[in-house]
Design an enzyme around this catalytic site. Structure first.
Site, mmCIF file in Angstrom:
data_model
loop_
_atom_site.group_PDB
_atom_site.id
_atom_site.type_symbol
_atom_site.label_atom_id
_atom_site.label_comp_id
_atom_site.label_asym_id
_atom_site.label_seq_id
_atom_site.Cartn_x
_atom_site.Cartn_y
_atom_site.Cartn_z
ATOM 1 N N ASN A 9 134.720 88.842 123.816
ATOM 2 C CA ASN A 9 133.425 89.435 123.478
ATOM 3 C C ASN A 9 132.469 89.015 124.580
ATOM 4 O O ASN A 9 132.034 87.867 124.616
ATOM 5 C CB ASN A 9 132.963 88.926 122.106
ATOM 6 C CG ASN A 9 131.558 89.386 121.759
ATOM 7 O OD1 ASN A 9 130.985 90.234 122.459
ATOM 8 N ND2 ASN A 9 131.001 88.846 120.697
ATOM 9 N N TRP A 10 132.183 89.952 125.474
ATOM 10 C CA TRP A 10 131.335 89.597 126.624
ATOM 11 C C TRP A 10 129.889 89.351 126.210
ATOM 12 O O TRP A 10 129.114 88.792 126.966
ATOM 13 C CB TRP A 10 131.368 90.715 127.671
ATOM 14 C CG TRP A 10 132.690 90.929 128.345
ATOM 15 C CD1 TRP A 10 133.895 90.332 128.058
ATOM 16 C CD2 TRP A 10 132.943 91.825 129.436
ATOM 17 N NE1 TRP A 10 134.866 90.799 128.902
ATOM 18 C CE2 TRP A 10 134.320 91.715 129.754
ATOM 19 C CE3 TRP A 10 132.152 92.707 130.172
ATOM 20 C CZ2 TRP A 10 134.907 92.464 130.786
ATOM 21 C CZ3 TRP A 10 132.736 93.456 131.187
ATOM 22 C CH2 TRP A 10 134.102 93.325 131.496
ATOM 23 N N LYS A 11 129.507 89.832 125.031
ATOM 24 C CA LYS A 11 128.102 89.755 124.581
ATOM 25 C C LYS A 11 127.205 90.413 125.637
ATOM 26 O O LYS A 11 127.605 91.417 126.201
ATOM 27 C CB LYS A 11 127.721 88.303 124.284
ATOM 28 C CG LYS A 11 128.717 87.651 123.324
ATOM 29 C CD LYS A 11 128.256 86.343 122.769
ATOM 30 C CE LYS A 11 129.310 85.796 121.808
ATOM 31 N NZ LYS A 11 128.897 84.545 121.176
ATOM 32 N N HIS A 94 128.954 90.995 113.873
ATOM 33 C CA HIS A 94 128.897 89.687 114.542
ATOM 34 C C HIS A 94 127.664 88.911 114.044
ATOM 35 O O HIS A 94 126.619 89.510 113.789
ATOM 36 C CB HIS A 94 128.832 89.871 116.061
ATOM 37 C CG HIS A 94 129.071 88.596 116.795
ATOM 38 N ND1 HIS A 94 128.081 87.648 116.950
ATOM 39 C CD2 HIS A 94 130.179 88.090 117.358
ATOM 40 C CE1 HIS A 94 128.584 86.612 117.603
ATOM 41 N NE2 HIS A 94 129.857 86.846 117.864
ATOM 42 N N GLU A 96 125.547 87.214 115.494
ATOM 43 C CA GLU A 96 124.331 87.404 116.299
ATOM 44 C C GLU A 96 123.617 88.688 115.898
ATOM 45 O O GLU A 96 122.392 88.762 115.930
ATOM 46 C CB GLU A 96 124.689 87.394 117.795
ATOM 47 C CG GLU A 96 125.040 85.978 118.250
ATOM 48 C CD GLU A 96 126.055 85.900 119.377
ATOM 49 O OE1 GLU A 96 126.292 86.921 120.060
ATOM 50 O OE2 GLU A 96 126.632 84.812 119.568
ATOM 51 N N GLU A 166 134.379 83.540 112.229
ATOM 52 C CA GLU A 166 133.569 82.859 113.238
ATOM 53 C C GLU A 166 132.500 82.004 112.565
ATOM 54 O O GLU A 166 131.438 82.513 112.194
ATOM 55 C CB GLU A 166 132.868 83.899 114.132
ATOM 56 C CG GLU A 166 133.821 84.759 114.935
ATOM 57 C CD GLU A 166 133.189 85.231 116.232
ATOM 58 O OE1 GLU A 166 133.864 85.143 117.257
ATOM 59 O OE2 GLU A 166 132.017 85.641 116.235
ATOM 60 N N GLY A 172 129.257 79.269 120.682
ATOM 61 C CA GLY A 172 128.471 78.933 121.866
ATOM 62 C C GLY A 172 127.966 77.500 121.874
ATOM 63 O O GLY A 172 127.106 77.147 122.676
ATOM 64 N N SER A 212 133.813 78.877 120.210
ATOM 65 C CA SER A 212 134.174 77.868 121.216
ATOM 66 C C SER A 212 135.686 77.726 121.399
ATOM 67 O O SER A 212 136.175 76.622 121.689
ATOM 68 C CB SER A 212 133.532 76.514 120.891
ATOM 69 O OG SER A 212 132.119 76.636 120.866
ATOM 70 N N GLY A 233 134.118 84.253 123.227
ATOM 71 C CA GLY A 233 132.863 84.536 123.919
ATOM 72 C C GLY A 233 132.898 83.987 125.333
ATOM 73 O O GLY A 233 133.495 84.587 126.234
ATOM 74 N N GLY A 234 132.297 82.824 125.526
ATOM 75 C CA GLY A 234 132.150 82.224 126.858
ATOM 76 C C GLY A 234 133.413 82.226 127.702
ATOM 77 O O GLY A 234 133.382 82.597 128.887
HETATM 78 P P1 13P Z 1 131.987 81.435 122.063
HETATM 79 O O1 13P Z 1 133.470 81.547 122.346
HETATM 80 O O2 13P Z 1 131.128 81.516 123.302
HETATM 81 O O3 13P Z 1 131.679 80.276 121.189
HETATM 82 O O4 13P Z 1 131.611 82.755 121.223
HETATM 83 C C1 13P Z 1 132.380 83.108 120.134
HETATM 84 C C2 13P Z 1 131.951 84.435 119.672
HETATM 85 O O5 13P Z 1 130.871 84.609 119.137
HETATM 86 C C3 13P Z 1 132.870 85.563 119.886
HETATM 87 O O6 13P Z 1 132.448 86.688 119.202
#
Ligand code: 13P
Length: 250
Positions: A9-11, A94, A96, A166, A172, A212, A233-234
């Protein structure tokens, strides 16, 4: 249990101009993967991502969609638009989006239904906040999120939905849920699905962990019985890190 899927997930990261080369890099770095490999990108990157993924094993996903087919919804993107450019997956609900963009269990349900109707594979996100975990209501909350997201969806369609657990406190933050904590909730999710549909078919669902997840902890998490992949994510923003997670699926 379910089919293994590792999805990035590049966000709100990476530019359209970086996308083609990066998806090619991911395809090369993950060649021979024993799981499905997906990159979910910002809307403006999708067309380039699809072009780069063509002829490779990599699948492309969006990070959101609107639940209406078309109309006066300034700034929104429909399922038909995503299908038209050959997107396969879409992240829905998600945390967010729930937190900053007024996503509710009701809009999540409408979006999951629309994605299924149009042939997109939804990656449905659920998860608790730190306060909810500390209050001991994690599974109650997740049961509500799951039941509302699947409301009105028939068993045949329901099993196409990928569920991503999640925990919000692990996103994050560098704080991963322990493999035991993640397994406990993912098993709980499978049990809820079993009650909603049938206990036997619950084994066919893909349930991912996200929060994470990285090259160092992926193997332990993915080694658990009820964790069938990750939403990353990251660590999805660097092809070597992402590939290490992909190859943690043995
Ligand atoms: P991180 O891997 O950066 O913690 O993000 C997880 C995430 O929200 C994937 O959708």
């Amino acid at each position: 249990m379910g089919k293994y899927i590792i999805a990035g997930n590049w966000k709100m990261n990476k530019l359209p101009s970086e996308t083609y080369d990066f998806v090619k890099e991911v395809a090369k770095a993950t060649e021979g993967a024993k799981c499905e490999v997906v990159c979910c990108t910002p809307y403006v990157c999708l067309a380039e991502a699809v072009r780069a993924a063509e002829g490779t094993h990599v699948k492309i996903g969006a990070e959101n969609l609107h639940f209406e087919d078309k109309g006066a919804y300034t700034g929104e993107v429909s399922a038909d638009m995503l299908k038209d450019i050959k997107v396969d997956y879409v992240i829905i609900g998600h945390s967010e989006r729930r937190q900053y963009f007024a996503e509710t269990d009701e809009t999540v349900n409408l979006k999951v239904k629309k994605a299924l109707e149009k042939g997109l594979i939804p990656i449905l996100c659920v998860g608790e906040s730190l306060e909810e975990r500390e209050a001991g209501i994690t599974m109650d909350l997740i049961a509500i999120q799951i039941k509302k997201a699947f409301a009105g969806i028939e068993a045949e369609d329901a099993k196409k939905v990928v569920i991503a657990y999640e925990p919000i406190w692990a996103i994050g933050t560098g704080k991963t849920a322990t493999a035991e904590q993640a397994e406990e909730v993912c098993k709980g999710i499978r049990d809820i699905i079993g009650q909603l549909y049938c206990p036997k078919c619950a084994a066919e669902y893909t349930i991912q962990y996200g929060g994470s997840m990285n090259a160092a902890n992926a193997e332990e998490l993915l080694g658990k019985d009820n964790i069938d992949g990750g939403l990353i994510g990251g660590a999805s923003l660097k092809s070597e890190d992402f590939a290490k997670i992909v190859f943690s699926v043995k």
